[in-house]
Design an enzyme around this catalytic site. Structure first.
Site, PDB file in Angstrom:
ATOM      1  N   ARG A  89       0.830  -1.209   0.000  1.00 25.50           N
ATOM      2  CA  ARG A  89       0.000   0.000   0.000  1.00 25.50           C
ATOM      3  C   ARG A  89       0.865   1.260   0.000  1.00 25.50           C
ATOM      4  O   ARG A  89       0.531   2.268  -0.626  1.00 25.50           O
ATOM      5  CB  ARG A  89      -0.914  -0.018   1.226  1.00 25.50           C
ATOM      6  N   HIS A  93       0.528   4.445  -2.594  1.00 24.63           N
ATOM      7  CA  HIS A  93       0.282   5.812  -2.136  1.00 24.63           C
ATOM      8  C   HIS A  93       1.439   6.746  -2.481  1.00 24.63           C
ATOM      9  O   HIS A  93       1.244   7.953  -2.600  1.00 24.63           O
ATOM     10  CB  HIS A  93       0.015   5.824  -0.622  1.00 24.63           C
ATOM     11  N   ASN A 121      -3.706   8.891   4.074  1.00 28.03           N
ATOM     12  CA  ASN A 121      -2.451   8.274   4.512  1.00 28.03           C
ATOM     13  C   ASN A 121      -2.357   8.077   6.023  1.00 28.03           C
ATOM     14  O   ASN A 121      -1.375   7.508   6.511  1.00 28.03           O
ATOM     15  CB  ASN A 121      -1.259   9.118   4.044  1.00 28.03           C
ATOM     16  N   HIS A 222      -6.008  -5.431  -3.045  1.00 32.76           N
ATOM     17  CA  HIS A 222      -6.870  -5.554  -1.858  1.00 32.76           C
ATOM     18  C   HIS A 222      -7.108  -7.009  -1.471  1.00 32.76           C
ATOM     19  O   HIS A 222      -7.896  -7.284  -0.566  1.00 32.76           O
ATOM     20  CB  HIS A 222      -8.211  -4.856  -2.106  1.00 32.76           C
TER      21      HIS A 222
END
Length: 371
Positions: A89, A93, A121, A222
């Protein structure tokens, strides 16, 4: 004579059958192996590589780079496999906001809060940042300060996928670390929220040159990890989202009894700690956690892609690899742009310990004039 002729014909016929059998076996084998071979081919050939990046960037300057990172991450994941999702992740990001330049790693400064303080975040794992800095220290000890933090993030994400059951693949390296971090508003504008529908996600990622297949493939990240209740409780309260399976919803209500619950739950109910295609099976059974997940199956533009990935894990892996390599090259800094940070959370210009080490290495008169 007739009997001998019959024997020869029978023998020839048997040989022909055996030959045809092996030909068929080879054909079937090639068809079965083709999807697996295409993964490495896709990684090496089908994705254009940004100028300045290379598949062998550290071949001479840090030959053991990938071994150092993978060996350490295996130890980390053996203790807590949940950290794999956190590192994956972190790469997403970083790349979606201002490009893959390690800017998400930077602490805030007098100029304003860093990207870590932006709402999307706030749920990034603190341990993920610690792991990246630890990896950087290990790499520098072995090779000197030649590998960027942004490259380490990219490699850690790749190994997180592989070590949790996903595909192994090469990635181009040579990124440099950014000198600035994005504003909170810029961060918000570039990270799709969990309540976004397919139209919003497709539009947002199209600006980064991702097509619907890329969007669905990247969403497959995911398949591992956890989520806070507040990312999806609006689908439960005050009324239940009709696209959510009722039993699934009732189970979630036990974990998240109110709209503001602070609990967490797994993203993929079938195999939460394994990188596989079960996330797409979840979507077909109306068990996607976020609106942004489930709407990929509801929307006709992406429904077929979800179905194909749910049926064929090899296809998902192949497309995921291609999309990850594309994502990992978003707005990268190369060559003399950016820097190689001595501390992943601080620019070198703000790093007093970095300047102290530089001063020690310089001749006295040069150090004096520079300072």
């Amino acid at each position: 004579m007739q009997r001998q002729g019959r024997k020869r014909n029978t023998k020839n016929l048997s040989m022909a059958k055996v030959t045809n059998f092996f030909v068929a076996l080879l054909l079937i084998s090639s068809l079965l192996l083709a999807p697996y071979l295409s993964i490495s081919e896709a990684a090496d050939n089908s994705v254009p590589i940004v100028s300045g990046l290379s598949w062998t960037f550290y071949k001479t300057s840090c030959t053991k780079l990938e071994s150092i990172i993978r060996t350490q991450l295996k130890k980390v994941f053996d203790n807590d496999i949940g950290q794999a999702a956190g590192l994956l992740r972190l790469h997403f990001h970083d790349c979606f906001v201002q490009g893959c330049d390690g800017s998400v790693l930077l602490d805030g400064s007098a100029s304003g809060p860093g990207e870590q303080q932006a709402p999307p975040n706030l749920s990034l794992r603190a341990k993920a940042f610690e792991i990246i800095n630890d990896l950087r220290n290990r790499v520098e000890k072995a090779c000197g300060r030649v590998v960027s933090c942004s490259d380490i993030v990219a490699l850690a994400a790749r190994d997180s996928v592989y070590l949790s059951g996903g595909p192994d693949y090469g990635i181009p390296l040579g990124r440099r670390d950014g000198l600035t971090f994005a504003t909170v508003n810029a961060t918000l504008q570039n990270l799709p929220p969990p309540f976004a529908n397919a139209t919003t996600i497709l539009s947002m990622l199209a600006t980064k040159n991702f097509d619907p297949t890329d969007v669905v493939a990247l969403s497959g990240g995911h398949t591992v990890g956890i989520s806070h209740c507040t990312s999806f409780t609006t689908r439960l309260y005050p009324t239940q989202d009709p696209t959510m399976d009722k039993t699934f919803a009732n189970n979630l209500k036990v974990i998240c009894p109110t709209v503001n619950s602070t609990n967490t739950t797994v993203m993929d109910i079938r195999s939460p700690n394994k990188f596989d295609n079960k996330y797409y099976v979840d979507l077909m059974n109306r068990q996607g956690l976020f609106t942004s997940d489930q709407d990929l199956y509801t929307d006709s533009r992406t429904r077929g892609i979800v179905t194909s990935f749910a049926i064929n894990e090899t296809l998902f892996f192949e497309k995921f690899v291609v999309s990850m390599i594309k994502m990992g090259q978003l707005s990268v800094l190369t060559g003399n742009n950016g820097e190689i940070r001595a501390n992943c959370s601080v620019r070198n210009a703000d790093n007093k310990s970095y300047f102290a080490s530089v001063v020690e290495e310089l001749p006295v008169e040069e150090a004096w004039s520079d300072l």
